[in-house]
Design an enzyme around this catalytic site. Structure first.
Site, PDB file in Angstrom:
ATOM      1  N   CYS A  63       0.867  -1.172   0.000  1.00 33.85           N
ATOM      2  CA  CYS A  63       0.000   0.000   0.000  1.00 33.85           C
ATOM      3  C   CYS A  63       0.903   1.221   0.000  1.00 33.85           C
ATOM      4  CB  CYS A  63      -0.907   0.030   1.230  1.00 33.85           C
ATOM      5  SG  CYS A  63      -2.102  -1.313   1.305  1.00 33.85           S
ATOM      6  N   ASN A 102       0.319   1.123   5.880  1.00 30.05           N
ATOM      7  CA  ASN A 102       1.016   0.308   4.888  1.00 30.05           C
ATOM      8  C   ASN A 102       1.717  -0.805   5.643  1.00 30.05           C
ATOM      9  OD1 ASN A 102       2.606  -0.771   2.824  1.00 30.05           O
ATOM     10  ND2 ASN A 102       4.184   0.797   3.061  1.00 30.05           N
ATOM     11  N   GLY A 103       1.295  -2.057   5.411  1.00 31.93           N
ATOM     12  CA  GLY A 103       1.946  -3.176   6.072  1.00 31.93           C
ATOM     13  C   GLY A 103       0.958  -4.223   6.538  1.00 31.93           C
ATOM     14  N   GLY A 143      -0.609   0.361  -5.041  1.00 31.95           N
ATOM     15  CA  GLY A 143      -1.950  -0.138  -4.785  1.00 31.95           C
ATOM     16  C   GLY A 143      -2.946   0.431  -5.765  1.00 31.95           C
ATOM     17  N   SER A 159       9.632  -3.231 -14.007  1.00 31.65           N
ATOM     18  CA  SER A 159      10.562  -3.228 -12.874  1.00 31.65           C
ATOM     19  C   SER A 159      11.870  -3.947 -13.158  1.00 31.65           C
ATOM     20  CB  SER A 159       9.887  -3.838 -11.638  1.00 31.65           C
ATOM     21  OG  SER A 159       9.411  -5.138 -11.924  1.00 31.65           O
ATOM     22  N   ASP A 182      14.237 -10.862 -15.550  1.00 34.60           N
ATOM     23  CA  ASP A 182      13.057 -10.511 -14.765  1.00 34.60           C
ATOM     24  C   ASP A 182      13.499 -10.281 -13.320  1.00 34.60           C
ATOM     25  OD1 ASP A 182      10.462  -9.868 -14.247  1.00 34.60           O
ATOM     26  OD2 ASP A 182       9.615 -11.792 -14.861  1.00 34.60           O
ATOM     27  N   ASP A 183      12.658  -9.584 -12.552  1.00 34.01           N
ATOM     28  CA  ASP A 183      13.031  -9.252 -11.174  1.00 34.01           C
ATOM     29  C   ASP A 183      12.825 -10.410 -10.214  1.00 34.01           C
ATOM     30  OD1 ASP A 183      10.135  -9.040 -10.290  1.00 34.01           O
ATOM     31  OD2 ASP A 183      10.214  -7.410 -11.724  1.00 34.01           O
ATOM     32  N   TYR A 215      11.451  -4.958  -6.397  1.00 30.71           N
ATOM     33  CA  TYR A 215      10.205  -4.938  -7.154  1.00 30.71           C
ATOM     34  C   TYR A 215       9.275  -3.764  -6.859  1.00 30.71           C
ATOM     35  CZ  TYR A 215       5.730  -6.647  -9.016  1.00 30.71           C
ATOM     36  OH  TYR A 215       4.561  -6.771  -9.700  1.00 30.71           O
TER      37      TYR A 215
END
Length: 483
Positions: free
Chosen positions: A9, A110-111, A35, A293, A355-356, A251
């Site tokens: 988030c 956020n979390g 988000g 990314s 790719d990440d 990412y």
């Protein structure tokens, strides 16, 4: 489904600006990558607190000037949501706003709180009634039930009871608070605009969009209090360490953001260089990155190995974010709507695809298929992070080992599953050294739990299900960690 990791988030706060709601709108735009499920803003004019929130992108939720006309005030907090805890129901959209007889509290988070279930049960036993299924609401109940006399002491008391990864923004009529967990899993930064307004945000890219200068990071176990006198920072606990989520660099964060002083693009590029040293493909014709990314890592890999970096994959930025279709044929069409291979670039070429990460493997297999259908002679997959072997409980949507392909298959088996000609991952040491944080803490201040199974804050309510679901590959990795 064309599905990889989902973001956590994003939070954004303003204090001391006459257009606080509009400034928050711009800040949330810059954090939209964190988000896309819902967005909201709560504003205070010093006496009254009110807000607006809804499902969708920021531009969809705040699509009418009349909304901003109702959101008058010089202090605001905003939130962009992906459901890491609780359902996607409208009642879980943040910021939450609680109106009490003695004042109002707004909250953005956020979390993820790893002891929320235990705390919620105890609170309900003592008469608490929850209006959402989100773990975020637990904090407000703890604040209101605290025996401390003033609000700041009550907030600190509540924070000492919650565990997990979190950054909170808390708003009252007259003050704005920012909080970071004792391990700093989730980032929170402080900035200041030219006209003197203070900004709190999940990433530094949000400062740029509102013309604010970076002041400092809010560190482990810190709480910042902002009011008309300015700001001050205190500790709510001394039991702290530093374990910033490595996935912020791999990412989640925007490449133009700095996380704890390290630029995300530069860290990813160094990961690509190190990956080229560890797993080169000498006969490659070109290097391509999976948008978006992975592009920084791909450029680093190409420079290190001395091969051209090409735009072999193109991402359509305008496809609906919830493209779900009922049949396999239509699902495959959905992949092609979101990502396409450039045939004239990759045809008859030996391609190294950077790719990440590989989480479930379905996305990687479809991208490899796209490249081969476009005529690529060989597709060698290189991943700019270690194998994603363990679930994450500190604020990302991967909490089940059955979802993780590297928890259930060897590298050779993953290679066969995705259809690559070869597959290699960046080493754990390679990731740590490429990010290059400088803290006196394990892994130089990184949380590496999804790669090595080391959970700095413990597992809380998830401990039993974690150990019950361990695969043989995970058990072997934990044995290596003990050594």
């Amino acid at each position: 489904m064309f599905k990889s990791l989902n973001e956590e988030c994003g939070v954004f706060g303003v204090f001391g600006h006459h257009e606080a709601a509009r400034l928050t709108y711009y800040g949330l735009h810059s954090l939209q990558h964190r988000g896309q499920e819902a967005a909201g803003i709560v504003v205070s004019d010093g006496k009254r607190v009110n807000g607006h929130r809804g499902p969708g992108l920021v531009s969809e939720v705040f699509n009418d000037d009349r909304i901003f006309n109702r959101l008058e005030g010089n202090s605001a907090i905003g939130h962009v949501r992906y459901a890491t805890s609780g359902s996607s129901s409208g009642r879980n959209i943040q910021p939450f706003l609680f109106q009490f007889f003695d004042g109002s509290i707004a909250l953005a988070h956020n979390g993820n709180l790893i002891n929320a279930r235990t705390l919620k049960r105890e609170l309900e036993k003592h008469g608490a009634i929850f209006h959402s299924s989100s773990d975020t609401e637990v904090l407000v109940h703890l604040i209101r039930r605290s025996k401390e006399k003033d609000f700041l002491s009550q907030l600190k008391d509540a924070l000492r009871q919650v565990k997990g990864g979190f950054s909170f923004l808390v708003q009252t009529q007259t003050e704005l608070y920012g909080v970071v967990d004792p391990f700093e899993f989730r980032p929170l930064i402080l900035g200041k605009t030219k006209n003197g307004a203070y900004i709190l945000a999940s990433e530094t890219c949000a400062l740029e969009i509102v013309g604010a200068e970076f002041i400092r990071n809010i560190r482990s176990g810190e709480i910042i209090i902002i009011n008309k006198e300015g700001y001050r920072i205190e500790k709510y606990t001394e039991n702290t360490s530093t374990a910033i989520a490595a996935m912020e660099y791999v990412y989640f964060s925007r490449p133009d953001s700095d996380i704890s002083g390290v630029n995300v693009h530069s860290a990813r590029k160094r990961c690509g260089r190190r990956l080229a040293q560890e797993a080169p493909v000498e006969h490659a014709d070109m290097i391509i990155g999976v948008p978006n990314s992975s592009l920084s890592a791909a450029s680093g890999y190409a420079e290190e190995i001395g091969k051209p970096y090409e735009m072999g994959l193109i991402k359509n930025q305008y496809v609906a974010r919830t493209f779900i279709q009922p049949t396999q044929e239509l699902r495959e069409q959905g992949v092609r709507m979101k990502l396409s291979a450039v045939k004239s670039v990759v045809k008859d070429k030996v391609v190294v695809m950077i790719d990440d990460s590989i989480v479930r493997g379905t996305t990687s297999s479809r991208i490899v298929q796209l490249l081969k259908e476009a005529g690529a002679k060989e597709v060698h997959v290189r991943i700019a992070s270690p194998e994603f072997k363990f679930p994450i409980f500190y604020g990302i949507d991967v909490s089940n080992s059955s979802e993780l392909i590297s928890a259930n298959k060897t590298i050779e088996e993953v290679k066969e599953y995705i259809g690559a000609d070869s597959l290699a991952f960046l080493s754990i040491d390679g990731l740590i050294e490429s990010i290059g944080l400088d803290f006196d803490a394990p892994y130089t201040g990184l949380c590496m739990e999804c790669f090595n199974g080391d959970y700095p804050a413990g597992l809380g309510d998830y401990e039993e299900e974690f150990y019950d679901s361990l695969t043989p590959i995970q058990k072997e990795a934990l044995e290596e960690l003990k050594k």
